[in-house]
Write an enzyme that holds these catalytic residues in place. Structure first.
Site, PDB file in Angstrom:
ATOM      1  N   SER A   1       0.833  -1.200   0.000  1.00 22.44           N
ATOM      2  CA  SER A   1       0.000   0.000   0.000  1.00 22.44           C
ATOM      3  C   SER A   1       0.867   1.249   0.000  1.00 22.44           C
ATOM      4  O   SER A   1       2.023   1.222   0.472  1.00 22.44           O
ATOM      5  CB  SER A   1      -0.902   0.011   1.249  1.00 22.44           C
TER       6      SER A   1
ATOM      7  N   TYR B   1      -3.038  -1.256  10.108  1.00 26.43           N
ATOM      8  CA  TYR B   1      -3.042  -1.633   8.689  1.00 26.43           C
ATOM      9  C   TYR B   1      -1.768  -1.173   7.997  1.00 26.43           C
ATOM     10  O   TYR B   1      -1.108  -1.949   7.286  1.00 26.43           O
ATOM     11  CB  TYR B   1      -4.268  -1.028   8.004  1.00 26.43           C
TER      12      TYR B   1
END
Length: 285
Positions: A177, A190
């Protein structure tokens, strides 16, 4: 035509994971201008989180490139069955494997079922994840155990069990990400897992070269997938994507093309690297 940030209304879902079927507008998993050319002809791919979002788009584009796919998902059966329908409409096989990827035994069973029913395994796409909107005070052992088991441990499990079936020319592609590079204060756990995936990708690449297996990653920015109404309150979903230079959310199909490239011979001189479909944000390599 790209969906603008202004076309994203406030919305949320009670379900977790959220379902693509209930999103407005629907994410774009394909485009008419994409024409397959047999880049993955005869190959078999296993895609975690393949029921919706980026995973669905990867499954569809792989099918267009003449690959058969197995998609692993938790319990979003409606989304998974729609992905299966889309893949089969392209003349390819699509095996559905529901289950909990935080469970090591299930990961082994999913790999073995893929090989048994589709004949082999050439491409592993570690894509599934969960995320939470949180502050450091909200995070406890249970939260960390859950998110690391899904987002990181499963990547180890699937890779370990896939390796005996992979051969020279096979590929592993991990979804990390933009948050692995920039951090994200509201997605703390996350973002940390995505940093771990980045390190895993780089660490695996060199030893697997001895077997002729390439390992790469994709680090999406703000992409319009079920992840968004799943994690954020309605007021933060509205206008989603304005924060990047392109001032709009990316669509799954704009990310899935990276997975096609990294799975094909077009990227034969690339390993240990990460592609950045993020709307123009400059991040460290």
């Amino acid at each position: 035509m790209a969906i603008t940030a202004d076309q994203i209304p406030a919305q949320s879902q009670d379900k977790k994971p959220a379902h693509e079927a209930e999103m407005t507008p629907k994410p774009q998993y394909d485009r008419d201008s994409y024409r397959g050319s047999g880049k993955l002809k005869g190959k078999v791919a296993l895609i975690t989180g393949g029921d919706s979002g980026i995973g669905r788009s990867v499954a569809v584009l792989y099918a267009k490139e003449e690959a058969d796919v197995a998609i692993v998902y938790l319990d979003e059966h409606e989304d998974a069955e729609e992905t299966q329908r889309l893949v089969q409409a392209l003349g390819r096989q699509c095996l559905l494997i529901p289950g909990d990827i935080s469970n090591e035994q299930f990961c082994q069973e999913a790999v073995e079922k893929t090989v048994q029913e589709l004949g082999k395994l050439d491409i592993l796409v570690n894509n599934a994840a969960e995320q939470y909107l949180e502050k450091i005070e909200d995070i406890d052992a249970a939260r960390l155990g859950s998110i690391f088991s899904t987002n990181v441990f499963s990547f180890f499990y699937f890779t370990k069990f896939a390796l005996p079936h992979l051969k020279e020319g096979s590929t592993i592609i991990n979804t990390t990400s933009i948050n692995a590079y920039k951090g994200n204060a509201s997605l703390l756990s996350y973002s940390t897992t995505k940093g771990a995936i980045l390190a895993l990708t780089r660490s695996l690449a060199q030893p697997l070269l001895e077997k002729g297996i390439r390992v790469n990653g994709v680090a999406p920015g703000p992409i319009w997938t079920p992840f968004i109404p799943d994690a954020f309150p309605p007021e933060r979903v509205e206008g989603f994507g304005k924060q990047v230079p392109m001032q709009r959310p990316g669509q799954p199909v704009e990310v899935a093309t990276c997975f096609v490239f990294l799975a094909s011979e077009d990227s034969s001189y690339i390993t240990g690297q990460v592609l950045h479909p993020n709307g123009g944000v400059v991040v460290g390599a």
